[in-house]
Design an enzyme around this catalytic site. Structure first.
Site, PDB file in Angstrom:
ATOM      1  N   SER A 236       0.791  -1.239   0.000  1.00  0.00           N
ATOM      2  CA  SER A 236       0.000   0.000   0.000  1.00  0.00           C
ATOM      3  C   SER A 236       0.817   1.279   0.000  1.00  0.00           C
ATOM      4  CB  SER A 236      -0.956   0.010   1.196  1.00  0.00           C
ATOM      5  OG  SER A 236      -2.101  -0.727   0.871  1.00  0.00           O
TER       6      SER A 236
ATOM      7  N   LYS B  58       0.317   3.389  -2.992  1.00  0.00           N
ATOM      8  CA  LYS B  58      -0.836   4.284  -3.165  1.00  0.00           C
ATOM      9  C   LYS B  58      -0.393   5.760  -3.215  1.00  0.00           C
ATOM     10  CE  LYS B  58      -4.046   0.886  -1.347  1.00  0.00           C
ATOM     11  NZ  LYS B  58      -4.516   0.143  -0.186  1.00  0.00           N
TER      12      LYS B  58
ATOM     13  N   TYR C 113      -3.917  -2.147 -10.197  1.00  0.00           N
ATOM     14  CA  TYR C 113      -3.865  -2.114  -8.725  1.00  0.00           C
ATOM     15  C   TYR C 113      -2.995  -3.261  -8.176  1.00  0.00           C
ATOM     16  CZ  TYR C 113      -5.014  -2.330  -3.860  1.00  0.00           C
ATOM     17  OH  TYR C 113      -4.878  -2.381  -2.500  1.00  0.00           O
TER      18      TYR C 113
ATOM     19  N   TYR D 195      -3.748   3.108   7.977  1.00  0.00           N
ATOM     20  CA  TYR D 195      -4.929   2.319   8.329  1.00  0.00           C
ATOM     21  C   TYR D 195      -5.699   3.003   9.460  1.00  0.00           C
ATOM     22  CZ  TYR D 195      -2.047  -0.838   5.607  1.00  0.00           C
ATOM     23  OH  TYR D 195      -1.257  -1.363   4.621  1.00  0.00           O
TER      24      TYR D 195
HETATM   25  N1  GLU Z   1      -2.378  -5.966  -1.677  1.00  0.00           N
HETATM   26  C1  GLU Z   1      -3.011  -5.604  -0.460  1.00  0.00           C
HETATM   27  C2  GLU Z   1      -4.509  -5.493  -0.673  1.00  0.00           C
HETATM   28  O1  GLU Z   1      -4.908  -4.876  -1.620  1.00  0.00           O
HETATM   29  C3  GLU Z   1      -2.430  -4.316   0.014  1.00  0.00           C
HETATM   30  C4  GLU Z   1      -2.668  -4.204   1.436  1.00  0.00           C
HETATM   31  C5  GLU Z   1      -1.907  -3.103   2.083  1.00  0.00           C
HETATM   32  O2  GLU Z   1      -0.663  -2.990   1.994  1.00  0.00           O
HETATM   33  O3  GLU Z   1      -2.595  -2.325   2.735  1.00  0.00           O
HETATM   34  O4  GLU Z   1      -5.274  -6.001   0.074  1.00  0.00           O
END
Ligand code: GLU
Length: 308
Positions: free
Chosen positions: A68, A71, A192, A244
């Site tokens: 993530s 992102k 993605y 998160y």
């Molecule tokens: N590939 C993970 C997902 O899309 C990424 C999760 C992450 O790093 O937050 O669930």
């Protein structure tokens, strides 16, 4: 004290020494084999000042799955291409829900709360698919240009993400059902899943995120990546939505814009001063690197470098 007067190598070395008794803390992500087989005991940290001085300690040169953290790169590229229009279809508020939650998306008619939850990143990927002839390559080249060296996808990770990504597939279909995606879900998810698979080291990430502490200018070639205002906004989103459901705790304990990933990496920026990255694959119960968070807290208390 300016960063050039600080013994930053000493700070990183001291953090490695301080945390070495705790190596192995946390639990590695196990949802795909390529992450499950990584030892929890790895630890690396690297930083790059706005002026270009680089410092590393531990396994700062070892590549890991950025997940993530990607992102931030996809958002920066989409903001660069779409400017203000991007925000017509996505919010800027912390979600208060798990990063891959469907519930909020239902009540909010398929508009993702922010670009750092999975739904938001899938929305951003959709806009990149709309605007790039070869979206995967466009993103990979964008990241490579920021780092000043070639960065690659880990195709094994990308394939596993696709094979196990039921929830992401659901999120994409759900947004599509609300008319929020411009493209078929397949190419959007392909981008993605590939962005999640980018393999990078702490040193590369500290370098690649340098534009966020330099008013949007790529430290490698001096070109404007995003505007000063856009860089400020990405930092704001990292601070409020980048870790998160622990963004409040990160702001309280660290006070820096941060973005984490389930591979155990966390990037952070000290606006106008430096960018840094720490990697330790053992995650805490919030899904953030346990020692990564401890390292950033130690960094801030040793240097006083925090936005607050
Ligand atoms: N590939 C993970 C997902 O899309 C990424 C999760 C992450 O790093 O937050 O669930």
């Amino acid at each position: 004290m300016g960063v050039s007067d600080m013994n930053l190598q000493g700070v990183l070395d001291d953090i490695v020494a301080e945390l070495s008794p705790r190596l192995g803390e946390g639990r590695v992500a196990t949802y795909i084999p390529a992450l499950a087989r990584v030892e929890a005991t790895h630890f690396g940290i690297a930083l790059r000042t706005r002026e270009g001085a680089e410092f590393r300690a531990g396994e700062a040169g070892r590549a890991f799955s950025i997940q993530s953290v990607s992102k931030v790169f996809s958002l920066a590229l989409a903001m660069r291409i779409h400017g203000q229009d991007l925000w017509a279809g996505i919010g800027r508020e912390p979600s208060g829900n798990p990063f891959n939650s469907l519930v909020q998306l239902e009540t909010e008619q398929g508009v993702p709360r922010n670009p750092f939850i999975n739904a938001g990143a899938i929305f951003v990927a959709d806009r990149l698919v709309s605007s790039c002839a070869h979206p995967r390559e466009a993103l990979r080249e964008f990241v490579s240009t920021l780092c000043g060296e070639e960065i690659h996808f880990d195709e094994e990770v990308a394939a596993s993400e696709a094979a196990t990504g039921f929830r992401n597939i659901a999120l994409a279909n759900f947004m599509k059902s609300f008319g929020r995606l411009e493209n078929p879900v397949e190419p959007v998810l392909d981008l993605y899943f590939h962005q999640c698979s980018l393999a990078m080291s702490c040193a590369q990430l500290a370098h690649g995120m340098g534009f966020l502490c330099a008013d949007g200018v790529n430290p490698h070639d001096g070109r404007q990546v995003v505007s000063h205002r856009q860089a400020r906004r990405i930092n704001a989103l990292m601070l409020t939505c980048g870790t998160y459901d622990a963004a409040g705790e990160f702001a309280f304990r660290i006070g820096l814009p941060c973005k984490s990933g389930v591979g155990g990496g966390i990037v952070a920026t000290v606006p106008d001063r430096l960018s840094l990255c720490v990697w330790s694959p053992g995650l805490d119960e919030t899904g953030n690197s346990a020692l990564g968070m401890a390292a950033l807290e130690s960094f801030v208390s040793r240097t006083g470098l925090s936005v607050f």
